[in-house]
Design a protein around this motif. Structure first.
Motif, PDB file in Angstrom:
ATOM      1  N   ILE A 105      21.200  63.771  42.781  1.00 20.10           N
ATOM      2  CA  ILE A 105      22.002  64.497  41.801  1.00 20.10           C
ATOM      3  C   ILE A 105      21.727  63.979  40.392  1.00 20.10           C
ATOM      4  N   ARG A 106      21.650  62.662  40.233  1.00 21.58           N
ATOM      5  CA  ARG A 106      21.332  62.074  38.928  1.00 21.58           C
ATOM      6  C   ARG A 106      19.947  62.509  38.449  1.00 21.58           C
TER       7      ARG A 106
ATOM      8  N   MET B 257      21.957  60.482  48.030  1.00 18.33           N
ATOM      9  CA  MET B 257      22.434  61.763  47.545  1.00 18.33           C
ATOM     10  C   MET B 257      22.795  61.673  46.058  1.00 18.33           C
ATOM     11  N   LYS B 258      23.468  60.558  45.665  1.00 17.54           N
ATOM     12  CA  LYS B 258      23.833  60.383  44.263  1.00 17.54           C
ATOM     13  C   LYS B 258      22.589  60.277  43.397  1.00 17.54           C
ATOM     14  N   ASP B 259      21.557  59.619  43.938  1.00 18.34           N
ATOM     15  CA  ASP B 259      20.312  59.488  43.169  1.00 18.34           C
ATOM     16  C   ASP B 259      19.659  60.848  42.952  1.00 18.34           C
TER      17      ASP B 259
END
Length: 65
Positions: A5-6, A1-3
């Motif tokens: 968003i990034r 998920m963080k990837d």
């Protein structure tokens, strides 16, 4: 998920940078393509008569030959 968003943030920032670069390039082209409505006025120099004297002498020399 963080990837994800990034990636989205990076994509948006990159897209904004490219969009700004291209829009500035278009503005420069529009400014360079301005149409000159009136041609510039050229005022010929006022001769002091020396040029005419030289031409008269040249013609006299030419006629003598």
């Amino acid at each position: 998920m963080k990837d994800l968003i990034r990636f989205l943030i990076g994509f948006i920032v990159g897209f904004a940078a490219v969009y700004r670069f291209l829009s500035r390039k278009e503005e420069k082209q529009k400014n360079e393509e301005t149409i000159i409505e009136e041609p510039p006025q050229f005022n010929p120099y006022e001769s002091s008569g020396k040029l005419l004297e030289v031409l008269k002498r040249f013609n006299e020399m030419k006629q003598k030959i």
